[in-house]
Enzyme design. Structure first.
Site, PDB file in Angstrom:
ATOM      1  N   LYS A 121      50.683  14.165  49.012  1.00  0.00           N
ATOM      2  CA  LYS A 121      50.376  15.186  50.010  1.00  0.00           C
ATOM      3  C   LYS A 121      51.650  15.686  50.695  1.00  0.00           C
ATOM      4  O   LYS A 121      51.734  16.859  51.080  1.00  0.00           O
ATOM      5  CB  LYS A 121      49.392  14.631  51.042  1.00  0.00           C
ATOM      6  N   TYR A 142      48.990   8.479  47.736  1.00  0.00           N
ATOM      7  CA  TYR A 142      48.295   9.639  48.315  1.00  0.00           C
ATOM      8  C   TYR A 142      49.227  10.373  49.289  1.00  0.00           C
ATOM      9  O   TYR A 142      49.381  11.599  49.216  1.00  0.00           O
ATOM     10  CB  TYR A 142      47.039   9.140  49.026  1.00  0.00           C
TER      11      TYR A 142
HETATM   12  P1  NDP Z   1      35.566  14.597  48.113  1.00  0.00           P
HETATM   13  O1  NDP Z   1      35.833  13.274  47.499  1.00  0.00           O
HETATM   14  O2  NDP Z   1      34.374  14.794  48.956  1.00  0.00           O
HETATM   15  O3  NDP Z   1      35.555  15.725  46.967  1.00  0.00           O
HETATM   16  C1  NDP Z   1      36.593  15.755  46.029  1.00  0.00           C
HETATM   17  C2  NDP Z   1      36.422  16.953  45.139  1.00  0.00           C
HETATM   18  O4  NDP Z   1      37.541  16.999  44.229  1.00  0.00           O
HETATM   19  C3  NDP Z   1      35.171  16.894  44.285  1.00  0.00           C
HETATM   20  O5  NDP Z   1      34.675  18.220  44.138  1.00  0.00           O
HETATM   21  C4  NDP Z   1      35.670  16.364  42.936  1.00  0.00           C
HETATM   22  O6  NDP Z   1      34.877  16.819  41.847  1.00  0.00           O
HETATM   23  C5  NDP Z   1      37.041  17.042  42.892  1.00  0.00           C
HETATM   24  N1  NDP Z   1      37.994  16.361  42.015  1.00  0.00           N
HETATM   25  C6  NDP Z   1      38.501  15.110  42.134  1.00  0.00           C
HETATM   26  N2  NDP Z   1      39.367  14.865  41.142  1.00  0.00           N
HETATM   27  C7  NDP Z   1      39.407  15.983  40.369  1.00  0.00           C
HETATM   28  C8  NDP Z   1      40.105  16.358  39.192  1.00  0.00           C
HETATM   29  N3  NDP Z   1      40.965  15.516  38.572  1.00  0.00           N
HETATM   30  N4  NDP Z   1      39.894  17.586  38.680  1.00  0.00           N
HETATM   31  C9  NDP Z   1      39.028  18.443  39.268  1.00  0.00           C
HETATM   32  N5  NDP Z   1      38.344  18.164  40.387  1.00  0.00           N
HETATM   33  C10 NDP Z   1      38.522  16.931  40.921  1.00  0.00           C
HETATM   34  O7  NDP Z   1      36.919  14.960  48.901  1.00  0.00           O
HETATM   35  P2  NDP Z   1      37.160  15.717  50.306  1.00  0.00           P
HETATM   36  O8  NDP Z   1      36.311  16.917  50.381  1.00  0.00           O
HETATM   37  O9  NDP Z   1      37.138  14.728  51.391  1.00  0.00           O
HETATM   38  O10 NDP Z   1      38.688  16.155  50.105  1.00  0.00           O
HETATM   39  C11 NDP Z   1      39.065  17.426  49.609  1.00  0.00           C
HETATM   40  C12 NDP Z   1      40.566  17.561  49.744  1.00  0.00           C
HETATM   41  O11 NDP Z   1      40.929  17.418  51.107  1.00  0.00           O
HETATM   42  C13 NDP Z   1      41.348  16.496  48.977  1.00  0.00           C
HETATM   43  O12 NDP Z   1      42.522  17.057  48.437  1.00  0.00           O
HETATM   44  C14 NDP Z   1      41.694  15.498  50.060  1.00  0.00           C
HETATM   45  O13 NDP Z   1      42.837  14.754  49.744  1.00  0.00           O
HETATM   46  C15 NDP Z   1      41.936  16.428  51.241  1.00  0.00           C
HETATM   47  N6  NDP Z   1      41.810  15.774  52.518  1.00  0.00           N
HETATM   48  C16 NDP Z   1      40.651  15.145  52.883  1.00  0.00           C
HETATM   49  C17 NDP Z   1      40.568  14.533  54.121  1.00  0.00           C
HETATM   50  C18 NDP Z   1      39.350  13.829  54.565  1.00  0.00           C
HETATM   51  O14 NDP Z   1      39.415  13.155  55.598  1.00  0.00           O
HETATM   52  N7  NDP Z   1      38.210  13.949  53.887  1.00  0.00           N
HETATM   53  C19 NDP Z   1      41.717  14.561  55.077  1.00  0.00           C
HETATM   54  C20 NDP Z   1      42.855  15.262  54.579  1.00  0.00           C
HETATM   55  C21 NDP Z   1      42.897  15.843  53.350  1.00  0.00           C
HETATM   56  P3  NDP Z   1      33.765  15.823  41.171  1.00  0.00           P
HETATM   57  O15 NDP Z   1      32.823  15.401  42.252  1.00  0.00           O
HETATM   58  O16 NDP Z   1      33.122  16.661  40.113  1.00  0.00           O
HETATM   59  O17 NDP Z   1      34.568  14.658  40.642  1.00  0.00           O
END
Ligand code: NDP
Length: 253
Positions: A163, A159
């Site tokens: 990133k 991860y």
């Molecule tokens: P969630 O797990 O809540 O949501 C993830 C989203 O990504 C969902 O909409 C999911 O869709 C979608 N997704 C996952 N894999 C795929 C794929 N292969 N193709 C298309 N869509 C996909 O994540 P967060 O909201 O927490 O995170 C969002 C972003 O922010 C990520 O990139 C994460 O790494 C980054 N981030 C998050 C942090 C945190 O603390 N939460 C901190 C720093 C960065 P579905 O549900 O339909 O699978």
């Protein structure tokens, strides 16, 4: 003055817009006036509920299913949004996964899945959206990186590497496409409370992370969305290849 922060007239695609940070970005972009395309991979109900909440406010939004880790599906996603709404002005590469495992036990499959989703996906979607942006001579791409890409983290090497890779991709794309009117920037959130992290909040690790934050509270998805909205808007016209850090002060550049 505030007009420069508006997204009226823009079409914004948010990958992973069905939940968490992506859903907050989608709602905020719509509130700022954009027509919003919400990408999701499998949870159609979650995507539909984000679309419904946006439409309730009188704004335009539609959901698009695609696995961004697959280049053909990423191409189809961009083509479908362009077919539906005519163009893509703003692309937010937000979709991501964060499984954890000790490095020595990390399988090839898990390593590939994380790199493919968190690093290749943004590349695939950007590569597909850029020709339209180049043709119009404008566009804004925002990569959702992470504080862990800046500081690294045990048992999250895949991860963190993805990133961190996104930050290099951001700067390279900013240099390559800035002269053509396209801005590429990143947002690196700290630990933000979503489905991805909820289980960690009430653990020793969660409490340790909270204690190191000057803000003394974890960011909410809306805090991340604010930074993204700024980068999508004309107000950020001098931001190229930058990283904004809505992290409560957990990492300072
Ligand atoms: P969630 O797990 O809540 O949501 C993830 C989203 O990504 C969902 O909409 C999911 O869709 C979608 N997704 C996952 N894999 C795929 C794929 N292969 N193709 C298309 N869509 C996909 O994540 P967060 O909201 O927490 O995170 C969002 C972003 O922010 C990520 O990139 C994460 O790494 C980054 N981030 C998050 C942090 C945190 O603390 N939460 C901190 C720093 C960065 P579905 O549900 O339909 O699978």
């Amino acid at each position: 003055m505030t007009e420069r922060f508006s997204l009226v007239g823009q079409v914004v695609l948010v990958t992973g817009g069905s939940r968490g940070i992506g859903a907050a970005i989608a709602r905020a972009a719509a509130e700022s006036g954009a027509v919003v395309a919400v990408g999701y991979r499998e949870d159609a109900d979650a995507a539909a509920s984000v679309i419904a909440s946006i439409r309730e406010t009188g704004k335009v939004a539609a959901a698009f299913r695609a696995d961004v880790s697959n280049s053909a599906e990423a191409n189809q996603l961009v083509a479908a949004v362009e077919d539906s709404f005519g163009k893509i002005d703003g692309l937010v590469n937000n979709a991501g996964i964060m499984p954890s495992s000790p490095l020595i036990e990390t399988s090839d499959e898990e390593w590939d899945a994380v790199l493919r989703t968190d690093l290749f996906g943004p590349f695939y979607c950007s590569r597909a959206a850029l020709p339209g942006m180049v043709q119009r001579g404008s566009g804004s791409i925002v990569m959702i990186s992470s504080r862990l890409g800046q500081i690294g983290w045990p048992e999250l090497a895949h991860y963190s590497a993805s990133k961190a890779g996104l930050l290099g991709l951001t700067k390279s794309m900013a240099r390559e496409f800035g002269p053509q009117g396209i801005r590429v920037n990143a947002v690196a959130p700290g630990f933000t409370i979503t489905d991805m992290t909820r289980d960690i909040v009430d653990t020793e690790s969660g409490r340790r992370r909270l204690a190191e934050l000057p803000a003394r509270r974890f960011p909410e998805p809306e805090n991340v969305a604010s930074a993204v909205l700024f980068l999508l808007s004309d107000a950020a016209s001098m931001f190229h290849g930058q990283t904004l850090n809505p992290n409560g002060g957990g990492f300072m550049q």
